[in-house]
Write a protein that holds these residues in place. Sequence first.
Motif, short mmCIF file in Angstrom:
data_model
loop_
_atom_site.label_atom_id
_atom_site.label_comp_id
_atom_site.label_asym_id
_atom_site.label_seq_id
_atom_site.Cartn_x
_atom_site.Cartn_y
_atom_site.Cartn_z
N THR A 79 0.78 -1.32 0.11
CA THR A 79 0.02 -0.06 0.03
C THR A 79 0.77 1.20 0.04
O THR A 79 1.71 1.52 1.03
CB THR A 79 -0.66 0.19 1.22
N ASP A 80 0.80 2.18 -0.86
CA ASP A 80 1.41 3.19 -0.92
C ASP A 80 0.83 4.33 0.11
O ASP A 80 -0.03 4.22 0.78
CB ASP A 80 1.20 4.22 -2.32
N PRO A 81 1.57 5.35 0.10
CA PRO A 81 1.24 6.46 1.51
C PRO A 81 0.27 7.49 0.89
O PRO A 81 0.40 8.56 1.44
CB PRO A 81 2.58 6.88 1.88
N SER A 82 -0.63 7.22 -0.05
CA SER A 82 -1.41 8.31 -0.63
C SER A 82 -2.34 8.77 0.67
O SER A 82 -2.53 10.01 0.77
CB SER A 82 -2.33 7.67 -1.72
N ALA A 83 -2.88 7.84 1.58
CA ALA A 83 -3.70 8.43 2.56
C ALA A 83 -2.89 9.38 3.57
O ALA A 83 -3.36 10.15 4.22
CB ALA A 83 -4.35 7.37 3.39
N VAL A 84 -1.55 8.88 3.89
CA VAL A 84 -0.86 9.53 4.49
C VAL A 84 -0.51 10.91 4.15
O VAL A 84 -0.56 12.05 4.72
CB VAL A 84 0.72 8.90 4.74
N ILE A 85 -0.04 11.20 2.88
CA ILE A 85 0.13 12.30 2.16
C ILE A 85 -1.12 13.22 2.27
O ILE A 85 -1.18 14.48 2.33
CB ILE A 85 0.51 12.05 0.56
N GLU A 86 -2.33 12.55 1.98
CA GLU A 86 -3.57 13.38 2.07
C GLU A 86 -3.96 14.04 3.25
O GLU A 86 -4.28 15.06 3.54
CB GLU A 86 -4.85 12.44 1.63
N ARG A 99 9.43 22.48 9.14
CA ARG A 99 10.56 22.79 8.35
C ARG A 99 11.20 21.58 7.87
O ARG A 99 12.14 21.68 6.86
CB ARG A 99 11.50 23.78 8.99
N ALA A 100 10.92 20.45 8.28
CA ALA A 100 11.51 19.17 8.06
C ALA A 100 10.56 18.01 7.89
O ALA A 100 9.58 17.86 8.72
CB ALA A 100 12.70 19.04 8.88
N LEU A 101 10.53 17.19 6.91
CA LEU A 101 9.69 16.19 6.81
C LEU A 101 10.29 14.76 6.25
O LEU A 101 10.74 15.16 5.22
CB LEU A 101 8.44 16.56 6.11
N PHE A 102 10.07 13.65 6.90
CA PHE A 102 10.91 12.41 6.22
C PHE A 102 9.46 11.42 6.11
O PHE A 102 8.71 11.06 7.14
CB PHE A 102 11.78 11.97 7.18
N LEU A 103 9.55 10.83 5.04
CA LEU A 103 8.42 9.85 4.45
C LEU A 103 8.82 8.53 4.49
O LEU A 103 9.74 8.43 3.54
CB LEU A 103 7.74 10.35 3.53
N GLY A 104 8.84 7.58 5.31
CA GLY A 104 8.92 5.96 4.99
C GLY A 104 10.18 5.70 5.85
O GLY A 104 10.89 4.86 5.70
N ASP A 105 10.28 6.16 7.14
CA ASP A 105 11.33 5.81 7.99
C ASP A 105 10.90 4.25 8.81
O ASP A 105 10.47 4.33 9.80
CB ASP A 105 11.38 6.82 9.39
N MET A 106 11.23 3.42 7.64
CA MET A 106 11.04 1.97 8.25
C MET A 106 12.20 1.10 8.09
O MET A 106 13.35 1.36 7.28
CB MET A 106 9.84 1.35 7.40
N VAL A 107 12.65 0.21 9.12
CA VAL A 107 13.73 -0.61 9.18
C VAL A 107 13.23 -1.90 8.48
O VAL A 107 12.08 -2.46 8.21
CB VAL A 107 14.24 -0.64 10.65
N MET A 108 14.46 -2.73 8.37
CA MET A 108 14.07 -3.98 7.71
C MET A 108 12.88 -4.96 8.33
O MET A 108 12.19 -5.70 7.70
CB MET A 108 15.40 -4.93 7.41
N GLN A 118 5.66 3.51 -2.60
CA GLN A 118 5.65 5.03 -2.64
C GLN A 118 4.78 5.44 -3.73
O GLN A 118 4.18 4.68 -4.38
CB GLN A 118 7.16 5.61 -2.93
N THR A 119 4.63 6.74 -3.80
CA THR A 119 3.59 7.32 -4.59
C THR A 119 4.30 8.88 -5.08
O THR A 119 5.59 9.12 -4.73
CB THR A 119 2.25 7.34 -4.46
N ASP A 120 3.47 9.65 -5.79
CA ASP A 120 4.10 11.08 -6.06
C ASP A 120 4.05 11.69 -4.65
O ASP A 120 3.06 12.00 -3.91
CB ASP A 120 2.98 11.80 -6.99
N VAL A 121 5.36 12.18 -4.54
CA VAL A 121 5.65 12.71 -3.06
C VAL A 121 5.44 14.25 -3.29
O VAL A 121 5.67 15.06 -2.24
CB VAL A 121 6.80 12.51 -2.36
N THR A 122 5.51 14.81 -4.41
CA THR A 122 5.68 16.32 -4.49
C THR A 122 4.54 17.22 -4.04
O THR A 122 4.61 18.23 -3.60
CB THR A 122 5.70 16.68 -6.11
#
Length: 319
Positions: A79-86, A99-108, A118-122
């Motif tokens: 599942t991509d993070p579209s809902a997160v971004i929305e 001032r700072a944003l990081f998307l997808g801080d996941m470990v193995m 992922q998806t369009d993050v712009t």
Amino acid sequence: MTIGDHLHALYRLPAHPFPGPDARKQNLPDADAVAWRITSDVYDAHENWTAAFARFCDAVDTTRVRALIVGAWEEAYDTDPSAVIEALVAAKDRFPALRALFLGDMVMEECEISWINQTDVTPLLEAFPDLEEFGVRGGSGLRFPALRHAGLRKLTMESGGLPAEVVRGVAASDLPALEHLDLWLGTPEYGGDSEAADLEPILSGARLPRLRHLALRNSEMQDAVATAVASAPVVARLEVLDLSMGVLSDEGAAALLAGQPLTHLKKLDLHHHYLSEPLQERIRQTLEPAGVEVDLDRDDADEDHDDDGTVWRYVAVGE
């Protein structure tokens, strides 16, 4: 090698996890004192990410929040993070200090880097014009159409394979304030299908007048990248050049040394490499007397040999 640790800091602020719904009531740090990490669970999530974010917005003075770290979202492998971004875009007016944003801080253990969808993050950059730092982890499905952002100073894209379309989008973007660019180019096996020619607009520096730290790393085509960098106009204004984590060999390093002088750099980072000892010594003798810090740590770089003589070399972060 895979990613085993979450971000420890963002925007020079220590990372702090926002408590889950079942956590004991606790005193929270000041809203502007930490980089808030908001997360769900990839597997069998008891609370989805958007619900966790809603709780966060109710519990913290969001007008003072300076940095956000988006951790896992449910079923990130599918599942991509579209809902997160929305959710973030809808709440943009509540975060005037962000001032700072990081998307997808996941470990193995949560999701291997090549599995993260992922998806369009712009839309995040468009929603937050005052953002100074943006990072994203995972290249599968990632999109980054060219844009203009006047405030962004640091852009990081971590992947086992960065799509060529994304590299071209970054290269075509107008980022006049960007000082630090970090692209993990990866391997074709995990979607990294860019070529050195795709980097040309970045290496020309035309749209990046303030760039001082350039990292083009974790690449299977590291020799070609080093060869392109050797004559790149942008190098003259750099303080840090990072070609680490890839399969850099004597061929690429020799081309780099034969190109423009690098003695103006503060640091040349080549860690995780496949260089011979004589070539490493040439680099040291050329740069260290000029005061350049050189990182030639081999880390866990290793290679396999087939019976037919084929040599297999590996980037630092793949799957």
